[in-house]
Write an enzyme that holds these catalytic residues in place. Structure first.
Site, PDB file in Angstrom:
ATOM      1  N   TYR A   6       0.849  -1.189   0.000  1.00 42.39           N
ATOM      2  CA  TYR A   6       0.000   0.000   0.000  1.00 42.39           C
ATOM      3  C   TYR A   6       0.883   1.237   0.000  1.00 42.39           C
ATOM      4  O   TYR A   6       1.812   1.343   0.803  1.00 42.39           O
ATOM      5  CB  TYR A   6      -0.907  -0.038   1.237  1.00 42.39           C
ATOM      6  CG  TYR A   6      -1.531   1.272   1.636  1.00 42.39           C
ATOM      7  CD1 TYR A   6      -2.307   2.011   0.753  1.00 42.39           C
ATOM      8  CD2 TYR A   6      -1.368   1.768   2.916  1.00 42.39           C
ATOM      9  CE1 TYR A   6      -2.888   3.213   1.139  1.00 42.39           C
ATOM     10  CE2 TYR A   6      -1.950   2.959   3.320  1.00 42.39           C
ATOM     11  CZ  TYR A   6      -2.705   3.682   2.426  1.00 42.39           C
ATOM     12  OH  TYR A   6      -3.278   4.870   2.802  1.00 42.39           O
ATOM     13  N   PHE A   7       0.604   2.163  -0.908  1.00 38.62           N
ATOM     14  CA  PHE A   7       1.328   3.432  -1.009  1.00 38.62           C
ATOM     15  C   PHE A   7       0.515   4.505  -0.290  1.00 38.62           C
ATOM     16  O   PHE A   7      -0.591   4.840  -0.706  1.00 38.62           O
ATOM     17  CB  PHE A   7       1.530   3.803  -2.485  1.00 38.62           C
ATOM     18  CG  PHE A   7       2.205   5.120  -2.703  1.00 38.62           C
ATOM     19  CD1 PHE A   7       3.567   5.275  -2.466  1.00 38.62           C
ATOM     20  CD2 PHE A   7       1.494   6.218  -3.168  1.00 38.62           C
ATOM     21  CE1 PHE A   7       4.200   6.493  -2.684  1.00 38.62           C
ATOM     22  CE2 PHE A   7       2.113   7.436  -3.401  1.00 38.62           C
ATOM     23  CZ  PHE A   7       3.469   7.576  -3.153  1.00 38.62           C
ATOM     24  N   ALA A   8       1.055   5.027   0.812  1.00 36.64           N
ATOM     25  CA  ALA A   8       0.396   6.060   1.612  1.00 36.64           C
ATOM     26  C   ALA A   8       1.077   7.402   1.381  1.00 36.64           C
ATOM     27  O   ALA A   8       2.306   7.493   1.419  1.00 36.64           O
ATOM     28  CB  ALA A   8       0.455   5.699   3.088  1.00 36.64           C
ATOM     29  N   TYR A   9       0.282   8.441   1.162  1.00 37.06           N
ATOM     30  CA  TYR A   9       0.829   9.772   0.906  1.00 37.06           C
ATOM     31  C   TYR A   9       0.230  10.834   1.833  1.00 37.06           C
ATOM     32  O   TYR A   9       0.653  11.980   1.826  1.00 37.06           O
ATOM     33  CB  TYR A   9       0.586  10.177  -0.557  1.00 37.06           C
ATOM     34  CG  TYR A   9      -0.877  10.117  -0.948  1.00 37.06           C
ATOM     35  CD1 TYR A   9      -1.724  11.193  -0.691  1.00 37.06           C
ATOM     36  CD2 TYR A   9      -1.418   8.982  -1.547  1.00 37.06           C
ATOM     37  CE1 TYR A   9      -3.073  11.125  -1.032  1.00 37.06           C
ATOM     38  CE2 TYR A   9      -2.750   8.913  -1.885  1.00 37.06           C
ATOM     39  CZ  TYR A   9      -3.576   9.990  -1.620  1.00 37.06           C
ATOM     40  OH  TYR A   9      -4.906   9.929  -1.943  1.00 37.06           O
ATOM     41  N   GLU A  81     -10.641   4.828   4.122  1.00 38.08           N
ATOM     42  CA  GLU A  81     -10.494   5.767   3.020  1.00 38.08           C
ATOM     43  C   GLU A  81     -11.840   6.198   2.419  1.00 38.08           C
ATOM     44  O   GLU A  81     -11.871   7.006   1.500  1.00 38.08           O
ATOM     45  CB  GLU A  81      -9.605   5.162   1.925  1.00 38.08           C
ATOM     46  CG  GLU A  81      -8.173   4.920   2.372  1.00 38.08           C
ATOM     47  CD  GLU A  81      -7.419   6.196   2.722  1.00 38.08           C
ATOM     48  OE1 GLU A  81      -7.791   7.282   2.243  1.00 38.08           O
ATOM     49  OE2 GLU A  81      -6.452   6.112   3.487  1.00 38.08           O
TER      50      GLU A  81
END
Length: 176
Positions: A6-9, A81
């Protein structure tokens, strides 16, 4: 049990935040999503300001943390989300690690995209994150080891004060 990346920004850069509902999350590394920009849109009751999103934009880059989670936490991440409310949608993105490897990660984007601002144009008030939300993102960016120049870009994002008393722990607890 399977796992996913998972890419979290945004707020999930911060380990305290992601671990509230996703205790299996392990930060693996940092990476960048090319040809996207970080932006803010849609007021969030949880954060008392606009929430972060990513928007396809050639020539821009968004840095973030790459987390590995158990497959059993995908539903809770989707719920956090707002996928069930049609606020965000999940998709697979190619993220470039600092070592130059491309890996596929799940990430989230708001269902509506804000317009690109003209050069020098300031973020409109209704698209500004709260000071608290911005501080969570910044703390997570530092904790994750994002590049210093990117952290400085994050610091320059205009924000709005949170009305009333709300601290980080309260905000994190309300974010469930």
């Amino acid at each position: 049990m399977g796992k996913f990346l998972y890419f979290a920004y945004g707020s999930n850069l911060l380990s305290k935040r992601i671990h509230l509902k996703n205790p299996s999350a392990v930060r693996k590394c940092v990476g960048k999503l090319k040809d996207y920009r970080l932006d803010f849109m849609h007021y969030s009751n949880r954060w008392k300001g606009a929430a972060a999103t990513i928007v396809p934009t050639p020539g821009h880059t968004v840095w973030g943390a790459i987390w590995e989670l158990d497959d059993s936490h995908l539903a809770s991440l989707d719920h956090q989300e707002g996928v069930h409310q049609n606020m965000y949608f999940r998709f697979d993105a190619n993220i470039e690690t600092t070592e130059g490897n491309l890996i596929t990660c799940k990430t989230y984007q708001q269902t509506e995209s804000p317009e690109l601002l003209n050069e020098g144009e300031s973020l409109p008030l209704d698209r500004r994150p709260s000071e608290l939300y911005k501080s969570v993102i910044l703390e997570g960016a530092v904790e994750s080891g994002l590049p210093n120049d990117y952290i400085e870009q994050l610091r320059k994002i205009p924000s709005v004060p949170v009305k009333g008393e709300l601290n980080l722990i309260e905000a994190l607890e309300k974010s469930n």
